[in-house]
Design an enzyme around this catalytic site. Sequence first.
Site, PDB file in Angstrom:
ATOM      1  N   SER A  97      58.576 -55.168 -17.534  1.00 44.63           N
ATOM      2  CA  SER A  97      58.173 -56.001 -16.395  1.00 44.63           C
ATOM      3  C   SER A  97      57.320 -57.204 -16.800  1.00 44.63           C
ATOM      4  O   SER A  97      57.802 -58.099 -17.468  1.00 44.63           O
ATOM      5  CB  SER A  97      57.466 -55.128 -15.362  1.00 44.63           C
ATOM      6  OG  SER A  97      57.142 -55.875 -14.219  1.00 44.63           O
ATOM      7  N   ASP A 239      58.585 -62.437 -12.046  1.00 47.75           N
ATOM      8  CA  ASP A 239      57.993 -61.755 -13.200  1.00 47.75           C
ATOM      9  C   ASP A 239      59.132 -61.451 -14.188  1.00 47.75           C
ATOM     10  O   ASP A 239      60.286 -61.827 -13.958  1.00 47.75           O
ATOM     11  CB  ASP A 239      57.225 -60.493 -12.768  1.00 47.75           C
ATOM     12  CG  ASP A 239      58.124 -59.362 -12.347  1.00 47.75           C
ATOM     13  OD1 ASP A 239      59.200 -59.639 -11.796  1.00 47.75           O
ATOM     14  OD2 ASP A 239      57.770 -58.190 -12.571  1.00 47.75           O
ATOM     15  N   ASP A 241      61.041 -58.936 -15.083  1.00 46.15           N
ATOM     16  CA  ASP A 241      62.274 -58.237 -14.710  1.00 46.15           C
ATOM     17  C   ASP A 241      62.711 -58.571 -13.289  1.00 46.15           C
ATOM     18  O   ASP A 241      63.654 -57.956 -12.763  1.00 46.15           O
ATOM     19  CB  ASP A 241      62.131 -56.727 -14.902  1.00 46.15           C
ATOM     20  CG  ASP A 241      61.136 -56.103 -13.936  1.00 46.15           C
ATOM     21  OD1 ASP A 241      60.159 -56.784 -13.567  1.00 46.15           O
ATOM     22  OD2 ASP A 241      61.329 -54.944 -13.535  1.00 46.15           O
TER      23      ASP A 241
HETATM   24 MG    MG Z   1      58.418 -56.235 -12.476  1.00 51.47          MG
END
Ligand code: MG
Length: 471
Positions: A97, A239, A241
Amino acid sequence: MAARLFGTNGVRGVVNEDLTSELALQMGKAIGQVMKGTVAVATDTRSSGDMLRTAISSGLMSVGVNVLFLGMVPTPALQYYVKTHDNVNGGIMITASHNPPQFNGIKCISADGTEASREEETLIEEIYATDVQTCEWDEAGTMDHVNEAGEAYIDAVLSHVDTDLIKKAGITACLDCANGAAYETAPLLLKKLQIQTVTINCNAQGEFPGRPSEPTEENLSDLISLTKNTRASIGIAHDGDADRCVFITDGGKFVSGDKSLALLAKLELSKKKGKVVTPISSSSMVEDVVNEAGGILIYTAVGSPIVARKMKENGAIFGGEENGGLIFPEQQYCRDGAMTVAKMLEAIALNGPLSKQVGKLPVYYTQKRKIECPDNMKLAVINYLKKTVTDGIMDSTDGLKIIFENGWVLARPSGTEPIFRIYSESKDETVSIERANLFEEKVAKFLDPDAELNFPEVKPTEKTKQKPKAL
Ligand code: MG
């Protein structure tokens, strides 16, 4: 009991230190034993993505599971693929992430597209700790590549908004994908909506040279200037991902996640009255907006799977977190960055410039503090606070929230780090700061074995009839 591998966001760590190819291989075997049949695998753009997804896929195939590799796509695109394909029993996302590029992670997705439950994770951990039985040579799984998962996801997103209205609104955008997983899908979404767009950091580059992948105001200075200088209607930042998204207004002001949560709650409630779900750490601004728009707000503990589950249980129309992770049940019960973009564009087409919409929101001041706290002291801190705070209404949904007449304080231990967090919010900035100071000091004193615990009790401003200090 087997050792815990999964944290609040799957298995995460520094590659080749905590997260090795051996671990990924064994993880693949264990996940394969639980999910069986066919499993979809995808990665974000991190440099270690190929190493980890091939190791985990090898593990899956060695226990007879067939692998579908979707390529580099956002986490919600994988989740949507798993949800909409009955022959797929689960998914694995290789992502860390918003963490720095040396990190990576393994996130498990259930057959319905939601994040794996704690029970499923425990089962995987237990099998991981054993010598997993592999299949016969002629039963080994296969691997196929799927190329259309990203576009199918974007087309599904577009089916939930008024595309003609957005196309006619004359919106222009600046887009920053953090060199992450949205690098293809986010420009595609804007192209399909005929939005004139300037992009930065929209090439896949796993070292994240453009900016750190957490979309905070400090990390988005390039996008802020670009949005302002090109006089774009909106700046959009994902962000790493792309399950989350935050925005910049026309004029170049950063819009915090709880503001977009409030604006999109208003949009959804204008179409259909119902329930909205958010964690207790979200600003009271969200509650004010939901109440005014005729909705009902439900609070939960912190964590997007908890919010998603509560939404499902209550048939909520919308929900999300203050970090820009928003959940739209008509698409799926998980944080969805592309849905967030499409809905915000619709909100601009319907309700006018983003700066004007943000300007109409109620103003609250929020202070966030962090205090180092050993894990084995966290419960003692909460109990101490419960005993010594005499005013306000206590709420133990997550940590301890104390609701005063003019604001609230939330004291909450972190689930992943040896840290205690203090949030303090009020419409009066001075009150919010004073309360944050008071609670920070209170916790720090309790954690200092040499300090005497004769701390004064907390009194809400109204009850003591003190006039709030001038701002
Ligand atoms: Mg994320």
